[in-house]
Write an enzyme that holds these catalytic residues in place. Structure first.
Site, mmCIF file in Angstrom:
data_model
loop_
_atom_site.group_PDB
_atom_site.id
_atom_site.type_symbol
_atom_site.label_atom_id
_atom_site.label_comp_id
_atom_site.label_asym_id
_atom_site.label_seq_id
_atom_site.Cartn_x
_atom_site.Cartn_y
_atom_site.Cartn_z
ATOM 1 N N ASP A 1 0.712 -1.365 -0.080
ATOM 2 C CA ASP A 1 -0.102 -0.034 -0.047
ATOM 3 C C ASP A 1 0.855 1.142 -0.019
ATOM 4 O O ASP A 1 0.529 2.125 -0.227
ATOM 5 C CB ASP A 1 -0.917 0.100 1.299
ATOM 6 N N ASP B 1 2.264 -10.292 7.012
ATOM 7 C CA ASP B 1 1.799 -9.562 6.002
ATOM 8 C C ASP B 1 3.155 -9.096 5.618
ATOM 9 O O ASP B 1 3.420 -7.807 5.868
ATOM 10 C CB ASP B 1 0.761 -8.881 6.188
#
Length: 173
Positions: free
Chosen positions: A31, A138
């Protein structure tokens, strides 16, 4: 009485704050935003967050690794490093292809993968995710690192010096 208090204090003081080793699930995100350890900026990630300068990837960790206190900003796991070694398998037949067994990378924790909204992968402290694992990483990367949602063996390691220097740029350092 003082001896009992001292032993209680020492037991608390030496208790591990984060998981040192075990098995975990992994996913990948990208992101480019500032994480919960204050690394990057609101307009984008530092280049080192992608493993460009130090060879160390950054990752969002499940709450049990990020912080045993429930913090959502500057958790006790911020800036810690783990070696992740692929088992070659995925946690389920429909959620990924796994990867090549034995491949390893080092990740530094720079973000939180909260249970709220991510329960499939990121377990609450003391619980498991939908696949039966108590821990999750993650990994921040634009493409697959060493497999698609691979299960890994993980262990705490000392962070390489280049990664430590990079982490000094973070708010939580």
């Amino acid at each position: 009485m003082k001896t009992a208090t001292l032993f209680t204090f020492l037991a608390v003081a030496v208790s591990p704050i984060v998981a040192l080793s075990g098995q975990a699930t992994t996913t990948r995100y990208y992101d480019g935003q500032e994480g919960a350890c204050g690394c990057g900026t609101s307009s984008g990630a530092f280049s080192w967050q992608l493993g460009i300068s130090s060879g160390v990837y950054t990752a969002a960790a499940s709450q049990a690794i990020f912080s045993s206190t429930g913090a959502t900003w500057c958790g006790t796991g911020c800036g810690t490093c783990y070696q992740l070694t692929s088992t070659g398998s995925s946690p389920c037949s429909t959620c990924g292809t796994g990867g090549v067994a034995g491949q390893s990378i080092i990740v530094m924790i720079t973000n939180l993968c909260p249970n709220n909204g991510n329960a499939q992968w990121c377990p609450a402290v003391g619980g498991t995710n939908e696949y039966g694992y108590s821990y999750h990483f993650d990994i921040m990367a634009e493409s697959e690192v060493f497999g698609d949602n691979v299960v890994v063996d993980f262990e705490s390691v000392d962070c390489p010096s280049a990664a430590v220097a990079d982490y000094d740029e973070c708010v939580c350092a």
